[in-house]
Write a protein that holds these residues in place. Structure first.
Motif, PDB file in Angstrom:
ATOM      1  N   ILE A 484       0.823  -1.208   0.000  1.00 29.41           N
ATOM      2  CA  ILE A 484       0.000   0.000   0.000  1.00 29.41           C
ATOM      3  C   ILE A 484       0.863   1.266   0.000  1.00 29.41           C
ATOM      4  N   GLU A 485       2.057   1.199   0.565  1.00 28.05           N
ATOM      5  CA  GLU A 485       2.949   2.358   0.462  1.00 28.05           C
ATOM      6  C   GLU A 485       3.342   2.586  -0.993  1.00 28.05           C
ATOM      7  N   ALA A 486       3.637   1.502  -1.707  1.00 27.12           N
ATOM      8  CA  ALA A 486       3.987   1.622  -3.128  1.00 27.12           C
ATOM      9  C   ALA A 486       2.828   2.181  -3.942  1.00 27.12           C
ATOM     10  N   LEU A 487       1.616   1.710  -3.662  1.00 31.12           N
ATOM     11  CA  LEU A 487       0.452   2.225  -4.385  1.00 31.12           C
ATOM     12  C   LEU A 487       0.221   3.698  -4.082  1.00 31.12           C
ATOM     13  N   GLN A 488       0.363   4.079  -2.834  1.00 29.22           N
ATOM     14  CA  GLN A 488       0.146   5.476  -2.460  1.00 29.22           C
ATOM     15  C   GLN A 488       1.097   6.397  -3.218  1.00 29.22           C
ATOM     16  N   GLU A 489       2.315   5.950  -3.459  1.00 34.80           N
ATOM     17  CA  GLU A 489       3.303   6.790  -4.135  1.00 34.80           C
ATOM     18  C   GLU A 489       3.218   6.699  -5.652  1.00 34.80           C
ATOM     19  N   SER A 490       2.583   5.658  -6.170  1.00 38.11           N
ATOM     20  CA  SER A 490       2.539   5.482  -7.631  1.00 38.11           C
ATOM     21  C   SER A 490       1.146   5.604  -8.224  1.00 38.11           C
ATOM     22  N   ASN A 491       0.129   5.206  -7.463  1.00 37.59           N
ATOM     23  CA  ASN A 491      -1.252   5.227  -7.975  1.00 37.59           C
ATOM     24  C   ASN A 491      -2.204   5.402  -6.806  1.00 37.59           C
ATOM     25  N   PRO A 492      -2.252   6.604  -6.209  1.00 37.69           N
ATOM     26  CA  PRO A 492      -2.980   6.802  -4.941  1.00 37.69           C
ATOM     27  C   PRO A 492      -4.493   6.577  -5.020  1.00 37.69           C
ATOM     28  N   SER A 493      -5.048   6.441  -6.200  1.00 37.96           N
ATOM     29  CA  SER A 493      -6.484   6.171  -6.312  1.00 37.96           C
ATOM     30  C   SER A 493      -6.801   4.677  -6.336  1.00 37.96           C
ATOM     31  N   ASP A 494      -5.789   3.838  -6.274  1.00 33.46           N
ATOM     32  CA  ASP A 494      -6.005   2.394  -6.338  1.00 33.46           C
ATOM     33  C   ASP A 494      -6.806   1.940  -5.113  1.00 33.46           C
ATOM     34  N   PRO A 495      -7.911   1.241  -5.324  1.00 35.81           N
ATOM     35  CA  PRO A 495      -8.742   0.803  -4.185  1.00 35.81           C
ATOM     36  C   PRO A 495      -8.057  -0.204  -3.278  1.00 35.81           C
ATOM     37  N   ASP A 496      -6.998  -0.846  -3.771  1.00 37.43           N
ATOM     38  CA  ASP A 496      -6.293  -1.815  -2.933  1.00 37.43           C
ATOM     39  C   ASP A 496      -5.674  -1.165  -1.695  1.00 37.43           C
ATOM     40  N   ASN A 523      -4.802  12.653   4.423  1.00 38.42           N
ATOM     41  CA  ASN A 523      -3.373  12.431   4.233  1.00 38.42           C
ATOM     42  C   ASN A 523      -3.104  10.935   4.372  1.00 38.42           C
ATOM     43  N   MET A 524      -3.280  10.215   3.260  1.00 44.04           N
ATOM     44  CA  MET A 524      -3.155   8.763   3.308  1.00 44.04           C
ATOM     45  C   MET A 524      -1.707   8.326   3.527  1.00 44.04           C
ATOM     46  N   ARG A 525      -0.767   9.094   3.026  1.00 42.35           N
ATOM     47  CA  ARG A 525       0.637   8.753   3.272  1.00 42.35           C
ATOM     48  C   ARG A 525       0.911   8.717   4.775  1.00 42.35           C
ATOM     49  N   ASP A 526       0.433   9.712   5.481  1.00 38.40           N
ATOM     50  CA  ASP A 526       0.633   9.749   6.928  1.00 38.40           C
ATOM     51  C   ASP A 526      -0.091   8.598   7.609  1.00 38.40           C
ATOM     52  N   ALA A 527      -1.287   8.279   7.145  1.00 38.47           N
ATOM     53  CA  ALA A 527      -2.056   7.184   7.741  1.00 38.47           C
ATOM     54  C   ALA A 527      -1.327   5.854   7.581  1.00 38.47           C
ATOM     55  N   ILE A 528      -0.739   5.629   6.410  1.00 40.86           N
ATOM     56  CA  ILE A 528      -0.005   4.387   6.162  1.00 40.86           C
ATOM     57  C   ILE A 528       1.228   4.322   7.052  1.00 40.86           C
ATOM     58  N   ARG A 529       1.913   5.451   7.170  1.00 41.71           N
ATOM     59  CA  ARG A 529       3.113   5.471   8.011  1.00 41.71           C
ATOM     60  C   ARG A 529       2.774   5.264   9.479  1.00 41.71           C
ATOM     61  N   ARG A 530       1.668   5.830   9.940  1.00 47.06           N
ATOM     62  CA  ARG A 530       1.240   5.610  11.325  1.00 47.06           C
ATOM     63  C   ARG A 530       0.933   4.142  11.572  1.00 47.06           C
ATOM     64  N   GLU A 531       0.248   3.529  10.608  1.00 47.84           N
ATOM     65  CA  GLU A 531      -0.103   2.113  10.767  1.00 47.84           C
ATOM     66  C   GLU A 531       1.148   1.251  10.805  1.00 47.84           C
ATOM     67  N   ARG A 532       2.101   1.582   9.965  1.00 55.98           N
ATOM     68  CA  ARG A 532       3.343   0.808   9.941  1.00 55.98           C
ATOM     69  C   ARG A 532       4.075   0.916  11.268  1.00 55.98           C
ATOM     70  N   ARG A 533       4.118   2.132  11.810  1.00 58.09           N
ATOM     71  CA  ARG A 533       4.849   2.342  13.057  1.00 58.09           C
ATOM     72  C   ARG A 533       4.298   1.473  14.180  1.00 58.09           C
ATOM     73  N   VAL A 534       2.991   1.354  14.255  1.00 57.21           N
ATOM     74  CA  VAL A 534       2.364   0.580  15.318  1.00 57.21           C
ATOM     75  C   VAL A 534       2.442  -0.920  15.030  1.00 57.21           C
ATOM     76  N   GLU A 535       2.089  -1.302  13.818  1.00 58.67           N
ATOM     77  CA  GLU A 535       2.026  -2.719  13.476  1.00 58.67           C
ATOM     78  C   GLU A 535       3.391  -3.398  13.564  1.00 58.67           C
ATOM     79  N   LEU A 536       4.446  -2.710  13.140  1.00 55.66           N
ATOM     80  CA  LEU A 536       5.769  -3.325  13.078  1.00 55.66           C
ATOM     81  C   LEU A 536       6.698  -2.860  14.196  1.00 55.66           C
TER      82      LEU A 536
END
Length: 608
Positions: A484-496, A523-536
């Protein structure tokens, strides 16, 4: 002491896995000749175990050293601090350079592993009894070593940036210096080589473990997972158009890190991650969940999420684990257990690994919101609250409001004051206040927490003396987050993006984004980074991604915690527990000065 067979090149870069199954515990018989080593499967297994032995051992995380080839990743990030003195103190104070022993041994160790893998590949075909029952063990072992060689290059570039690619043939121990003196390859060349080698190995390996003895071996899914990790490192800002490294060039002017941002690197990563997730041979991987809670714990969705996010690390080779390593976990777990006064055995540890207040604050509330966005959250005062501990039901404890109504992962990962200790046979309620049963007052040495917290993640419920099957190295949730980080940076509208982000949140027991849940973050980039910080958290990830995202200058300048010199209420006032030094040069480790002295064509990293 075990003797480990090491094949050395004796000059450039080569200074003079364990996987839970018995073959990885073996060592070569040093009375055999080199040719004899490869004639029989028993000794070939031992030689292969030697190739695996370079894999970093997270069980040694508390004492970053050559033993275990582990670095200062946890406590040199803003996740935590170690009370136990070790090399992280040098990193955090800036008291390290290209002559430091740690800088040298990581470089040498990975190149030893690379050389051992190449030597193994060149000689394994000599085995006379390796193909048993129609199974082509020679081909399989060859490609395990091939993948491991690429993995060691990945670990090198993640740490040092562009390195020297030695080629596919082993280097003779008496090779003259002039023959093996090579300049650094570019970062893109390194990544392309790593990826191509992992792809070639993957095509010739079983997709997943086929039998009990396969666990701990490199499989196709493990090779593909490392390919994703390498592509992620290449796509992030540190190595993707980073003009801070405009002057990092070989002596002939060759640019080592590309100077133009390329979105295609994110697309390449997204394609690789999606291929992994859609590969029918990997369909057995799934996020670890439970359908019921242990006896005595109400079977609610929240409690199931707590058990799942706790036990994914305790329940051996479960559906989520792609790769793991075994070994003695007692030293690591001793670091997690509080130093409870008067306790014994697994209930009395070292309190060494001290999570930061920044990490504590990063966990979401039970409403799935960041604490600063949830109007129900308060850092002040206390409340009576029932934590989801199976050994503490029917008792509401008065705790700081900072710990009330937080998400399940918070309770799985953090031990805080007022929390019932994890051992179901214990009656201890941990207190890190100054005069508490694990407080600094009565502790004369370093066996106390610096921040007023200890980590709970990876700790067996019976306490630190109880073993675990493996330490998880790569699991499916990480692949989701990479995708999802890759999608956010390359195709942010991807439903995946929402699909896979919400799968992680659903397993974590918090509301999803969209679909009748929480509003989709702007800010989906921030949301993904927040999730990563907690999950990992505590999975050796944070150190590297703050650097690869180029945010470490902000995140790694201090550690905050509670005031361990006071009792309540002053104890619960967050304070700065450590100021740290982070300079631009620290985004990469320096090339060891000894290597540059031996081979002057190797240029030093910027700033060192």
């Amino acid at each position: 002491m075990k003797k480990i067979l090491i094949y050395t090149a004796g000059a450039l870069l080569i200074a003079g896995s364990y996987g839970c199954k018995k073959f990885l515990n073996q060592v070569p018989d040093d009375r055999l000749t080199f040719d004899q080593m490869y004639q029989k499967k028993a000794t070939v297994d031992q030689a292969l175990a030697n190739v695996y032995s370079t894999l970093p051992d997270q069980n040694q995380d508390r004492s970053a050293s050559a033993s275990g080839n582990i670095g200062p990743w946890t406590a040199a990030s803003d996740e935590a601090d170690y009370t136990l003195p070790n090399f992280t103190e040098n990193v955090n104070s800036g008291a390290w350079d290209a002559t430091s022993g740690q800088v040298n041994y990581h470089w040498q160790s990975y190149y030893r592993g690379i050389q051992a893998a190449s030597s193994f590949m060149a000689n394994v075909t000599k085995c006379t009894d390796c193909n048993i029952g129609g199974i082509d063990i020679v081909n399989r072992y060859y490609n395990e070593a091939r993948a491991l060689r690429a993995i060691y290059y990945y670990y090198l570039v993640r740490q040092y940036g562009p390195v020297v690619l030695l080629g596919n043939d082993p280097i003779a121990s008496d090779a003259p210096l002039a023959e093996i003196s090579k300049p650094r390859n570019s970062m893109d060349e390194c990544i392309d080589y790593i990826v191509s080698e992992l792809e070639a190995a993957s095509q010739r390996l079983p997709a997943t473990p086929q039998a009990n003895e396969d666990y701990g071996h490199i499989t196709a899914s493990v090779a593909d997972a490392y390919k994703i990790k390498a592509l992620l490192t290449a796509a992030r800002p540190l190595f993707n158009g980073n003009t801070d490294y405009a002057n990092l060039k070989n002596q002939d002017g060759k640019q080592l890190i590309n100077q133009t941002y390329n979105v295609a690197k994110w697309t390449r990563l997204a394609t690789a991650a999606k291929a992994f997730l859609n590969n029918p041979n990997y369909s057995g991987y799934a996020l670890y969940t439970v359908t019921a809670t242990p006896s005595g714990l109400p079977n609610t969705a929240f409690n199931r999420a707590f058990i799942a996010t706790r036990d994914v690390f305790l329940n051996g080779w479960n559906s989520e684990v792609i790769f793991g390593r075994g070994g003695d976990v007692t030293f690591y777990q001793y670091s997690l257990a509080p130093n409870h006064s008067g306790a014994s055995g697994g209930d009395k540890g070292g309190s060494f690994l001290s999570p930061s207040q920044q990490l504590v604050d990063a966990f979401f509330t039970a409403n799935g919101l960041p604490i600063e966005s949830d109007p129900t959250y308060s850092a002040n005062g206390t409340s009576s609250y029932q934590a989801p501990d199976p050994n503490d039901q029917g008792v509401s404890r008065n705790i700081s409001n900072m710990y009330v109504n937080r998400e399940p992962r918070f309770y799985a990962d953090i031990t805080y004051s007022g929390r019932k200790w994890i051992n179901p046979s214990s009656n201890i309620v941990t207190s890190f206040e100054f005069n508490g049963n694990a407080g600094k007052s009565a502790i004369a040495n370093n066996d106390y927490t610096k921040t007023g917290y200890t980590s709970r993640k990876h700790l067996t419920v019976a306490g630190w003396t109880s073993g675990r099957t493996i330490f998880t190295v790569i699991r499916l949730a990480e692949i989701y987050l990479d995708y999802i980080e890759a999608l956010q940076e390359s195709n942010p509208s991807d439903p995946d993006i929402l699909i896979y982000l919400n799968r992680i949140r659903t397993r974590a027991g918090i509301p999803v984004y969209g679909n009748g849940g929480l509003p989709v973050p702007t800010n989906m980039r921030d949301a993904i980074r927040r999730e990563r910080r907690v999950e990992l958290a505590f999975e050796l990830d944070r150190y590297f991604y703050t650097r690869e995202w180029k945010i470490a200058e902000t995140t790694d300048t201090q550690i905050r915690g509670l005031n361990i010199t006071q009792n309540a209420p002053g104890f619960f006032t967050p304070v700065v527990t450590e100021n740290r030094v982070f300079q631009k040069k620290h985004y990469l480790w320096p090339i060891p000065s000894g290597e540059i002295q031996k081979v002057p064509v190797i240029v030093q990293n910027t700033g060192w």
